[in-house]
Write a protein that holds these residues in place. Sequence first.
Motif, PDB file in Angstrom:
ATOM      1  N   GLN A 181       0.833  -1.196   0.000  1.00 53.70           N
ATOM      2  CA  GLN A 181       0.000   0.000   0.000  1.00 53.70           C
ATOM      3  C   GLN A 181       0.872   1.253   0.000  1.00 53.70           C
ATOM      4  N   TRP A 182       0.442   2.232  -0.796  1.00 54.31           N
ATOM      5  CA  TRP A 182       1.132   3.528  -0.867  1.00 54.31           C
ATOM      6  C   TRP A 182       0.114   4.631  -0.631  1.00 54.31           C
ATOM      7  N   SER A 183       0.488   5.618   0.148  1.00 59.19           N
ATOM      8  CA  SER A 183      -0.387   6.770   0.387  1.00 59.19           C
ATOM      9  C   SER A 183       0.452   8.035   0.386  1.00 59.19           C
ATOM     10  N   ALA A 184      -0.154   9.120  -0.133  1.00 58.78           N
ATOM     11  CA  ALA A 184       0.562  10.399  -0.241  1.00 58.78           C
ATOM     12  C   ALA A 184      -0.430  11.550  -0.098  1.00 58.78           C
ATOM     13  N   PRO A 185      -0.469  12.216   1.072  1.00 55.76           N
ATOM     14  CA  PRO A 185      -1.260  13.445   1.196  1.00 55.76           C
ATOM     15  C   PRO A 185      -0.509  14.607   0.529  1.00 55.76           C
ATOM     16  N   MET A 186      -0.843  14.877  -0.724  1.00 56.22           N
ATOM     17  CA  MET A 186      -0.096  15.865  -1.497  1.00 56.22           C
ATOM     18  C   MET A 186      -0.305  17.271  -0.958  1.00 56.22           C
ATOM     19  N   THR A 187      -1.512  17.555  -0.515  1.00 54.84           N
ATOM     20  CA  THR A 187      -1.834  18.824   0.143  1.00 54.84           C
ATOM     21  C   THR A 187      -2.789  18.495   1.289  1.00 54.84           C
ATOM     22  N   ASN A 188      -3.248  19.539   1.987  1.00 58.15           N
ATOM     23  CA  ASN A 188      -4.210  19.280   3.057  1.00 58.15           C
ATOM     24  C   ASN A 188      -5.604  18.975   2.512  1.00 58.15           C
ATOM     25  N   ARG A 189      -5.741  18.932   1.173  1.00 56.78           N
ATOM     26  CA  ARG A 189      -7.019  18.603   0.552  1.00 56.78           C
ATOM     27  C   ARG A 189      -6.948  17.404  -0.386  1.00 56.78           C
ATOM     28  N   LEU A 190      -5.770  17.103  -0.906  1.00 55.59           N
ATOM     29  CA  LEU A 190      -5.631  16.052  -1.913  1.00 55.59           C
ATOM     30  C   LEU A 190      -4.851  14.860  -1.356  1.00 55.59           C
ATOM     31  N   LEU A 191      -5.464  13.671  -1.422  1.00 61.36           N
ATOM     32  CA  LEU A 191      -4.841  12.429  -0.962  1.00 61.36           C
ATOM     33  C   LEU A 191      -4.805  11.431  -2.110  1.00 61.36           C
TER      34      LEU A 191
END
Length: 323
Positions: free
Chosen positions: A208-218
């Motif tokens: 599994q990979w996760s990346a919160p790119m901004t405080n709105r985009l995951l």
Amino acid sequence: TAMQEMSINSSGADASLSAGGVQINYVPRDGGNTFKGLMFFSGANGAMQGSNFSTIEDDPVNSLQARGLRVQPGALKSVYDFNPGYGGPLVRDRLWWFATARWTKAENYVPNNYPNQNFTVGQTPATLLNTTTMTYLPATNEELRTTVGGGGDFWEQTVRLTWQMNPKHKLGIYYNNKKRTSFNANTTTSHESLNSSYFFPFSDNLVQWSAPMTNRLLLEAGFWRHQETWGGKRADADLVDPLAVGVTDNNPQTLVPGYVQFIQNYHGRVGATDTASHNPNYRGNFAASYVTGAHSFKAGMDLNGATRWADTSSVVPYSIVVS
């Protein structure tokens, strides 16, 4: 001990799930920056089990003993569950691990299933067919045969690695494998007519990979492989003679006083010896979630597939039926 938390969702499923209904979400333990462990253990034996077995002294006509039973139905031999876990950092603030193992077994005696005095594996010739070997004679002075039920003699192992690649990108790798084996006695089959059963490999492999790119985009992605392999197989030659012909008695009778015979299959294996089934499953997904505060939007893709094959075979493809 492998899971940190579990949540159950009973409301309607969103579009990221392929089907509706109750959803259960497990969150594995990460390990963290501190080495720590935990352990669960439980166990019991027959002396700790209650009994409703009635004897001839209790009721000479209707008691279980008067009806031909020798012991309490489902009498417990032993049960245990041992489940340790331990983990911690490989690289502080960057890479963690957590591993667990589990061994569990619940073994019960099978009513009136005793060793067959008329056929001893390794001593009685498989081709010796006469009025003695073709009948079942219980060795009531010996211990009853046992069953470990559907749970089998079970062990499980899990390992999880978590890598915080940078402040935004996180990768998790999870491995789980289970093994369940059994050589279960049952009410109507003598020990020398059984086959073994197994579940192995029975595994899950997940990335599994996760990346919160901004405080709105995951952004999230994952790949999962689930392996199911199970079936019956020919028992070891010291337990079951592979060349012995199975006998099915449709009208079992006994001359042993105070004993009722439930055994119908004996002498050799009755039915298939090997029934393998192999079932790998695969699933991959990607999703992007955007949250404005009052509203949220999620889009992505989910691909899955599976293959199936099975096999059935016998060493001696016939048996004898008597009445």
